[in-house]
Design an enzyme around this catalytic site. Structure first.
Site, PDB file in Angstrom:
ATOM      1  N   GLU A  42       0.844  -1.200   0.000  1.00 10.11           N
ATOM      2  CA  GLU A  42       0.000   0.000   0.000  1.00 10.11           C
ATOM      3  C   GLU A  42       0.876   1.245   0.000  1.00 10.11           C
ATOM      4  O   GLU A  42       1.927   1.264   0.653  1.00 10.11           O
ATOM      5  CB  GLU A  42      -0.888  -0.032   1.259  1.00 10.11           C
ATOM      6  CG  GLU A  42      -1.954   1.017   1.304  1.00 10.11           C
ATOM      7  CD  GLU A  42      -2.885   0.857   2.524  1.00 10.11           C
ATOM      8  OE1 GLU A  42      -3.347  -0.264   2.804  1.00 10.11           O
ATOM      9  OE2 GLU A  42      -3.128   1.874   3.192  1.00 10.11           O
ATOM     10  N   TRP A  47      -9.203   9.928  16.238  1.00  5.79           N
ATOM     11  CA  TRP A  47      -7.816  10.298  16.521  1.00  5.79           C
ATOM     12  C   TRP A  47      -7.256  11.347  15.561  1.00  5.79           C
ATOM     13  O   TRP A  47      -6.129  11.810  15.713  1.00  5.79           O
ATOM     14  CB  TRP A  47      -6.904   9.060  16.471  1.00  5.79           C
ATOM     15  CG  TRP A  47      -7.127   8.226  15.228  1.00  5.79           C
ATOM     16  CD1 TRP A  47      -7.932   7.127  15.130  1.00  5.79           C
ATOM     17  CD2 TRP A  47      -6.603   8.453  13.913  1.00  5.79           C
ATOM     18  NE1 TRP A  47      -7.933   6.655  13.831  1.00  5.79           N
ATOM     19  CE2 TRP A  47      -7.131   7.445  13.069  1.00  5.79           C
ATOM     20  CE3 TRP A  47      -5.736   9.416  13.373  1.00  5.79           C
ATOM     21  CZ2 TRP A  47      -6.823   7.375  11.707  1.00  5.79           C
ATOM     22  CZ3 TRP A  47      -5.432   9.344  12.009  1.00  5.79           C
ATOM     23  CH2 TRP A  47      -5.972   8.333  11.194  1.00  5.79           C
ATOM     24  N   GLU A 107      -2.938  10.447   3.168  1.00  6.79           N
ATOM     25  CA  GLU A 107      -4.141  10.631   3.982  1.00  6.79           C
ATOM     26  C   GLU A 107      -4.160  12.075   4.482  1.00  6.79           C
ATOM     27  O   GLU A 107      -3.133  12.566   4.947  1.00  6.79           O
ATOM     28  CB  GLU A 107      -4.143   9.700   5.191  1.00  6.79           C
ATOM     29  CG  GLU A 107      -4.169   8.229   4.816  1.00  6.79           C
ATOM     30  CD  GLU A 107      -4.475   7.296   5.992  1.00  6.79           C
ATOM     31  OE1 GLU A 107      -4.829   6.145   5.738  1.00  6.79           O
ATOM     32  OE2 GLU A 107      -4.361   7.727   7.154  1.00  6.79           O
ATOM     33  N   THR A 131       1.556  10.308   5.278  1.00  9.61           N
ATOM     34  CA  THR A 131       1.929   9.330   4.246  1.00  9.61           C
ATOM     35  C   THR A 131       2.430   8.061   4.918  1.00  9.61           C
ATOM     36  O   THR A 131       2.944   8.093   6.036  1.00  9.61           O
ATOM     37  CB  THR A 131       3.038   9.867   3.318  1.00  9.61           C
ATOM     38  OG1 THR A 131       4.226  10.099   4.092  1.00  9.61           O
ATOM     39  CG2 THR A 131       2.636  11.154   2.629  1.00  9.61           C
ATOM     40  N   ASP A 184       0.234   5.331   0.640  1.00 10.53           N
ATOM     41  CA  ASP A 184      -0.851   6.176   1.155  1.00 10.53           C
ATOM     42  C   ASP A 184      -0.599   7.671   1.198  1.00 10.53           C
ATOM     43  O   ASP A 184       0.423   8.097   1.734  1.00 10.53           O
ATOM     44  CB  ASP A 184      -1.073   5.881   2.657  1.00 10.53           C
ATOM     45  CG  ASP A 184      -1.703   4.554   2.920  1.00 10.53           C
ATOM     46  OD1 ASP A 184      -2.376   4.046   2.040  1.00 10.53           O
ATOM     47  OD2 ASP A 184      -1.516   4.041   4.040  1.00 10.53           O
TER      48      ASP A 184
END
Ligand code: NAG
Ligand code: NAG
Length: 274
Positions: free
Chosen positions: A93, A186, A97, A111, A95
């Site tokens: 993966e 969170w 985000e 990341t 990422d």
């Protein structure tokens, strides 16, 4: 391990203006909204559900990018993502985000990279612009040499292939592009601020999906004719300099500096790359 057959093929567009042929909803029903002409997608989140889409194609290496305009106003407690992910259990993966915030306070760009199910490779950044005010281009270059994360063409993170030195690198499992929006307790100031549902729905907008990539289909890889533009692309010396500057100014968390978290020593890649 899958064998890589690469055919040069002339069917693939670099930037596809019509998202209907590229993307499909994965959850959230009509919270995934395509504009009538297919030029824009919106994803929204309300108290009942978030939403998400994925690319119809799977890729084995490529340059994947999209213009994204993040949730305007209050987005505290929301996470908007843009990532590549393989399907099998021990997945790979890559990422992006985006962790939301109350109005006027900065998003965090988070990341991460998974190899065969293992992650713990987070780096986080503030951005040098307000990502909710306008569209900006977020891109993942994934080739056999390196993974490069860029924002508006500016490199912010590189993860090099150092397999020869025992560092895992994603290269055998085809990945699909995904984008989602969801809520996480969170996300904002480490959980001090929660989602205020009276401000829902939270909506992020997308356009100009670029997939200059090798498409994985029937156990074979079909590469775009422009493959040579990105297949061997590595960060040049001036790129290294830019990356260093950006990281110095905007990086707020780097797992490679977090010695408390890795009492037995930092991961091996940390001594090999910034
Ligand atoms: C939200 O704003 C606060 C205050 O400026 C900041 O500390 C925090 O890093 C920002 N971003 C997130 C995702 O919490
Ligand atoms: C949520 O938003 C509403 C409307 O703006 C506001 O009145 C309320 O105080 C907010 N709640 C919290 C917990 O901040």
């Amino acid at each position: 391990m899958k064998l890589l057959f690469c055919f040069l093929f002339f069917f693939y567009l670099q930037v596809n203006a019509d998202l209907r042929s590229e993307l499909v909803e994965v959850f959230g029903g009509n919270r995934f909204r395509l504009s009538e002409d297919g030029s824009q997608v919106q994803l929204s989140l309300d108290k009942e559900s978030g939403s998400g889409f994925k690319s119809k194609n799977e890729y084995l290496f490529g340059k994947l990018e999209m213009q994204i305009k993040l949730v305007p106003g209050d987005s505290a407690g929301t996470v908007t993502t843009f990532y590549l992910q393989s399907a099998a259990e021990n997945h790979d993966e890559i990422d992006f985000e985006f962790l939301g915030n109350v109005s006027g306070e900065p998003f965090i760009l988070h990341t991460n990279i998974y190899t065969k199910g293992k992650d713990k490779r987070e780096q986080q950044f503030y951005l040098w612009f307000d990502p909710r005010a306008d569209f900006h281009t977020y891109s993942i270059l994934w080739n056999p040499q390196q993974i490069l994360f860029s924002v508006d063409g500016i490199p912010i993170r590189v993860y090099r292939n150092a397999e020869a030195r025992g560092v895992p690198y994603p290269k055998d499992q085809p990945m699909r592009l995904f984008s989602t929006i969801w809520s996480a307790d969170w996300a904002t100031r480490g959980g001090l601020v929660q989602t205020n549902w009276s401000h829902a729905p939270f909506t992020a907008s997308y356009r100009k999906y670029g997939a200059d990539a090798c498409v994985w289909t029937n156990e074979q890889s079909f590469c775009s004719s422009s493959r040579e533009k990105w297949w061997n692309q590595v960060l040049a010396a001036d790129g290294e300099k830019k990356l260093e500057d950006i990281q110095k100014k905007y990086m707020i968390y780097n797992y490679c500096k977090d010695v408390k978290r890795f009492p037995r020593g930092l991961p091996p890649e940390c001594s090999l790359m910034s």
